[in-house]
Design a protein around this motif. Structure first.
Motif, short mmCIF file in Angstrom:
data_model
loop_
_atom_site.label_atom_id
_atom_site.label_comp_id
_atom_site.label_asym_id
_atom_site.label_seq_id
_atom_site.Cartn_x
_atom_site.Cartn_y
_atom_site.Cartn_z
N ILE A 9 51.95 -27.82 -10.08
CA ILE A 9 51.19 -29.06 -10.04
C ILE A 9 49.78 -28.73 -9.58
CG2 ILE A 9 53.21 -30.52 -9.56
CD1 ILE A 9 52.29 -30.55 -6.61
N GLU A 10 48.88 -29.67 -9.75
CA GLU A 10 47.50 -29.47 -9.33
C GLU A 10 47.20 -30.43 -8.18
OE1 GLU A 10 44.45 -28.15 -12.29
OE2 GLU A 10 43.63 -30.12 -11.78
N LEU A 11 46.59 -29.90 -7.14
CA LEU A 11 46.22 -30.67 -5.95
C LEU A 11 44.76 -30.41 -5.63
CD1 LEU A 11 49.14 -29.55 -3.60
CD2 LEU A 11 49.05 -31.67 -4.89
N THR A 12 44.13 -31.36 -4.96
CA THR A 12 42.78 -31.14 -4.43
C THR A 12 42.79 -31.48 -2.96
OG1 THR A 12 41.75 -31.66 -6.55
CG2 THR A 12 40.33 -31.77 -4.61
N GLY A 13 42.46 -30.48 -2.14
CA GLY A 13 42.37 -30.67 -0.70
C GLY A 13 40.92 -30.70 -0.27
N GLN A 58 35.76 -29.35 -1.18
CA GLN A 58 36.92 -29.75 -1.99
C GLN A 58 37.40 -28.53 -2.75
OE1 GLN A 58 35.34 -32.86 -4.50
NE2 GLN A 58 36.24 -34.42 -3.19
N VAL A 59 38.71 -28.27 -2.68
CA VAL A 59 39.29 -27.13 -3.37
C VAL A 59 40.46 -27.62 -4.21
CG1 VAL A 59 40.39 -24.88 -3.10
CG2 VAL A 59 38.63 -25.60 -1.49
N THR A 60 40.40 -27.35 -5.51
CA THR A 60 41.50 -27.71 -6.41
C THR A 60 42.40 -26.50 -6.57
OG1 THR A 60 40.13 -29.33 -7.54
CG2 THR A 60 42.10 -28.58 -8.70
N LEU A 61 43.70 -26.71 -6.40
CA LEU A 61 44.70 -25.65 -6.44
C LEU A 61 45.77 -25.95 -7.46
CD1 LEU A 61 45.72 -25.90 -2.69
CD2 LEU A 61 43.96 -24.42 -3.55
N LYS A 62 46.32 -24.91 -8.04
CA LYS A 62 47.60 -25.01 -8.72
C LYS A 62 48.62 -24.53 -7.70
CE LYS A 62 46.49 -24.51 -13.55
NZ LYS A 62 46.74 -23.74 -14.78
N VAL A 63 49.66 -25.30 -7.49
CA VAL A 63 50.71 -24.95 -6.52
C VAL A 63 52.02 -24.86 -7.28
CG1 VAL A 63 51.93 -25.69 -4.44
CG2 VAL A 63 49.48 -26.12 -4.66
#
Length: 70
Positions: A9-13, A58-63
């Motif tokens: 999934i993709e998240l942005t922290g 802001q950092v977008t990640l694939k988790v």
């Protein structure tokens, strides 16, 4: 070795302090509702500027997490 199947999934922290904290915030929040988190990949890094200074990251990640057996 067991074969694994992962869902991603993709998240942005975000964080007002560091990129690393933005990553940790996203993973910490996701771990409250998702199980078996295994890996992450940084996809994008960006920030917000206010009055000539970095206000937050802001950092977008694939988790990725493993799917459970039925």
């Amino acid at each position: 070795m067991t074969d694994h199947v992962y869902k991603s999934i993709e998240l942005t922290g975000s964080s007002q302090t560091t990129i690393e904290d933005a990553v940790k915030n996203a993973i910490s929040k996701a771990s409250k509702t998702l199980r078996n988190l295994r890996w992450f990949q940084i996809v994008e890094t960006r920030g917000h500027i206010d009055e000539g200074k970095v206000n937050y990251w802001q950092v977008t990640l694939k988790v990725g997490f493993t799917l459970e057996d039925e």
